[in-house]
Design a protein around this motif. Sequence first.
Motif, mmCIF file in Angstrom:
data_model
loop_
_atom_site.group_PDB
_atom_site.id
_atom_site.type_symbol
_atom_site.label_atom_id
_atom_site.label_comp_id
_atom_site.label_asym_id
_atom_site.label_seq_id
_atom_site.Cartn_x
_atom_site.Cartn_y
_atom_site.Cartn_z
ATOM 1 N N GLN A 1 -7.391 7.319 -4.421
ATOM 2 C CA GLN A 1 -6.986 8.594 -3.830
ATOM 3 C C GLN A 1 -7.278 9.712 -4.827
ATOM 4 O O GLN A 1 -7.089 9.551 -6.031
ATOM 5 N N ASP B 1 0.790 12.982 -1.651
ATOM 6 C CA ASP B 1 1.054 12.444 -0.314
ATOM 7 C C ASP B 1 0.865 13.472 0.785
ATOM 8 O O ASP B 1 0.781 13.125 1.960
ATOM 9 N N HIS B 2 0.809 14.755 0.415
ATOM 10 C CA HIS B 2 0.601 15.813 1.403
ATOM 11 C C HIS B 2 -0.881 16.062 1.680
ATOM 12 O O HIS B 2 -1.217 16.837 2.572
ATOM 13 N N SER B 3 -1.745 15.409 0.912
ATOM 14 C CA SER B 3 -3.183 15.566 1.134
ATOM 15 C C SER B 3 -3.602 14.807 2.384
ATOM 16 O O SER B 3 -3.191 13.659 2.597
ATOM 17 N N ASN B 4 -4.430 15.438 3.192
ATOM 18 C CA ASN B 4 -4.932 14.761 4.394
ATOM 19 C C ASN B 4 -5.651 13.470 4.032
ATOM 20 O O ASN B 4 -5.466 12.439 4.680
ATOM 21 N N THR C 1 -5.262 11.485 1.515
ATOM 22 C CA THR C 1 -4.326 10.441 1.082
ATOM 23 C C THR C 1 -3.674 9.772 2.287
ATOM 24 O O THR C 1 -3.574 8.541 2.356
ATOM 25 N N GLN C 2 -3.241 10.568 3.246
ATOM 26 C CA GLN C 2 -2.615 10.018 4.446
ATOM 27 C C GLN C 2 -3.600 9.170 5.250
ATOM 28 O O GLN C 2 -3.240 8.111 5.770
ATOM 29 N N LEU C 3 -4.851 9.614 5.316
ATOM 30 C CA LEU C 3 -5.863 8.881 6.074
ATOM 31 C C LEU C 3 -6.241 7.577 5.380
ATOM 32 O O LEU C 3 -6.469 6.554 6.032
ATOM 33 N N LYS D 1 -4.287 5.756 3.603
ATOM 34 C CA LYS D 1 -3.199 4.804 3.867
ATOM 35 C C LYS D 1 -3.342 4.168 5.232
ATOM 36 O O LYS D 1 -3.033 2.981 5.412
ATOM 37 N N GLN D 2 -3.838 4.919 6.203
ATOM 38 C CA GLN D 2 -4.051 4.352 7.535
ATOM 39 C C GLN D 2 -5.146 3.290 7.507
ATOM 40 O O GLN D 2 -5.038 2.252 8.160
#
Length: 198
Positions: free
Chosen positions: A7, A13-16, A18-20, A22-23
């Motif tokens: 990452q 964790d607020h980065s797009n 980073t969230q993607l 994790k998915q």
Amino acid sequence: MKILSIQSGIFGDHSNSTQLVKQVVDKLSREAENVIVTERDLSTQPLPYFDAEVAMALNSDAPNRTAAQQKIVALSDLLIEEVKEADAIVLGLPMYNFGIPAQMKSWFDLLARAGVTFTYTEQGPKGLLADKPVYVVAARGGVHQGQPSDSQTPFIRTILGFIGLQDVRIVYVEGLNMGDSAKAESLSKFETELVEFA
């Protein structure tokens, strides 16, 4: 199955991206058994920038290394070992000012080691790492896929291929800063593509 998650979003964790990422990791984890995930957040675990000291350390002979050079080489060895041990790699790739994050460039600079991850032959450079899937989530505020403004993905394919990683799979999640409607549409498209992508 061992997954290496990289990452580089500067907002954690607020980065797009980073969230993607994790998915993608969650999707891969659901389809395998005994999954071990190694996470490396290049923003919270910053790496040294490629300067003269780093360059000299990576090109020095072991018996002649200073303590500082030994530390740099040990870090490079660790990063390379993480890549070698992984069965799959997931890269979060946000776009900042049309390029890859500086911290990700440092990661690549510490991975590219002559005689370790690549070598030069009479036919040109040859990557020394065993190939494996590299899932790249290219998260952008605007729309750049296939445009001259996208300097990221050609670089990513080039540097990964340079060290032997040819199986590069890129999914584009764009228009994330172009209003709520555009963002929702892009994220919905990503969720649909995720089924095939991962």
